[in-house]
Design an enzyme around this catalytic site. Structure first.
Site, short mmCIF file in Angstrom:
data_model
loop_
_atom_site.label_atom_id
_atom_site.label_comp_id
_atom_site.label_asym_id
_atom_site.label_seq_id
_atom_site.Cartn_x
_atom_site.Cartn_y
_atom_site.Cartn_z
N GLU A 38 0.85 -1.18 0.00
CA GLU A 38 0.00 0.00 0.00
C GLU A 38 0.89 1.23 0.00
O GLU A 38 1.69 1.43 0.92
CB GLU A 38 -0.90 0.02 1.24
CG GLU A 38 -1.95 -1.07 1.20
CD GLU A 38 -2.66 -1.21 2.52
OE1 GLU A 38 -2.74 -0.22 3.26
OE2 GLU A 38 -3.12 -2.32 2.80
N ASP A 49 -4.96 8.54 10.70
CA ASP A 49 -3.61 8.03 10.92
C ASP A 49 -3.07 8.46 12.27
O ASP A 49 -3.31 9.56 12.73
CB ASP A 49 -2.68 8.53 9.81
CG ASP A 49 -3.11 8.02 8.45
OD1 ASP A 49 -3.37 6.82 8.35
OD2 ASP A 49 -3.21 8.82 7.51
#
Length: 246
Positions: A38, A49
């Site tokens: 990814e 995140d």
């Protein structure tokens, strides 16, 4: 590939640690035995995140990483790399680039799919699914322990690759090991007999958590722990990191 093999996927932020590391990291991950990669497109406001990935994103943007530059870096990637490559990012940069132009570019360079955590399922289905299909791009959806069974079934019906199974409701990179809540969640999803395989992300940082996460799932994704490794070591030590996981 044998049927029971558990897939190990790695996430990293494009343009980190250095602007031109992207291709080398991808090539070294494949040669170290990683099954899928990814590639994170850095964004200035990455809500999902944790601090490790946020910091790498900030650094990559300061280094000069942009959508255009990433596409330029990846234009010949299929001459040397054959494993699946997924672009992961937020919808805003894709929207700014132009959704159809972005998808066309992904197809041109050999990207297999996209993970866009902030693109809602209904919006994708109403406005963008036909474009993704036109350019043969998989769209990967996320589920969490809070996602209802009904919603998970909708996501399973809409998916055509794998389901990204977030191990916790918190941000990435913040857990060490899995507790009862995660174990129950893993068992609940396994019991649903979904059509698409599940790959677990968030909280996987060593061989133990990888094995725990993949007991019922098809594979697992490591992001924060890999970025920490790149930060503390360098891009020439990727095989050592991978060999410690499996």
């Amino acid at each position: 590939m044998q049927e029971d093999k558990k897939l190990l996927s790695i996430y990293f932020t494009a343009g980190y640690p250095s602007l031109n590391d992207t291709v080398k990291i991808i090539q070294d991950l494949e040669s170290s035995g990683i099954d899928m990669i990814e590639i994170g497109l850095p964004f200035s406001d990455p809500l999902a995140d944790g601090p490790t990935i946020q910091n790498s994103s900030t650094a990559a943007l300061k280094n000069g990483m942009t959508t255009n530059l990433l596409f330029e870096q990846l234009k010949d990637i299929r001459k040397t790399v054959s494993i699946p490559l997924i672009l992961m990012g937020y919808f805003n940069p894709m929207l700014q680039y132009g959704v159809e132009a972005f998808c066309a570019k992904c197809q041109e360079i050999g990207i297999d799919g996209l993970i866009l955590p902030d693109l809602p399922l209904a919006v994708y289905q109403d406005e963008y699914e036909t474009i993704f299909k036109k350019y043969d791009l998989k769209n990967v959806f996320l589920i969490t322990p809070q996602t209802s069974d009904e919603r998970i079934k909708q996501i399973d019906d809409a998916s055509n690759a794998f389901i990204y199974m977030v191990s916790s409701a918190s941000v990435t990179g913040s857990k060490s090991g899995f507790g009862n809540v995660q174990e129950q969640y893993f068992d609940r999803i396994a019991g649903m007999n979904l059509n698409n395989p599940q790959i677990v992300g968030f909280g996987i940082n060593n061989a133990d958590t990888f094995n725990q996460a993949t007991k019922n799932a098809k594979g697992a994704i490591i992001g924060s722990a890999f970025i920490k490794h790149l930060t503390e070591n360098d891009v020439n030590t990727i095989s050592e990191f991978v060999s410690e996981i499996r």
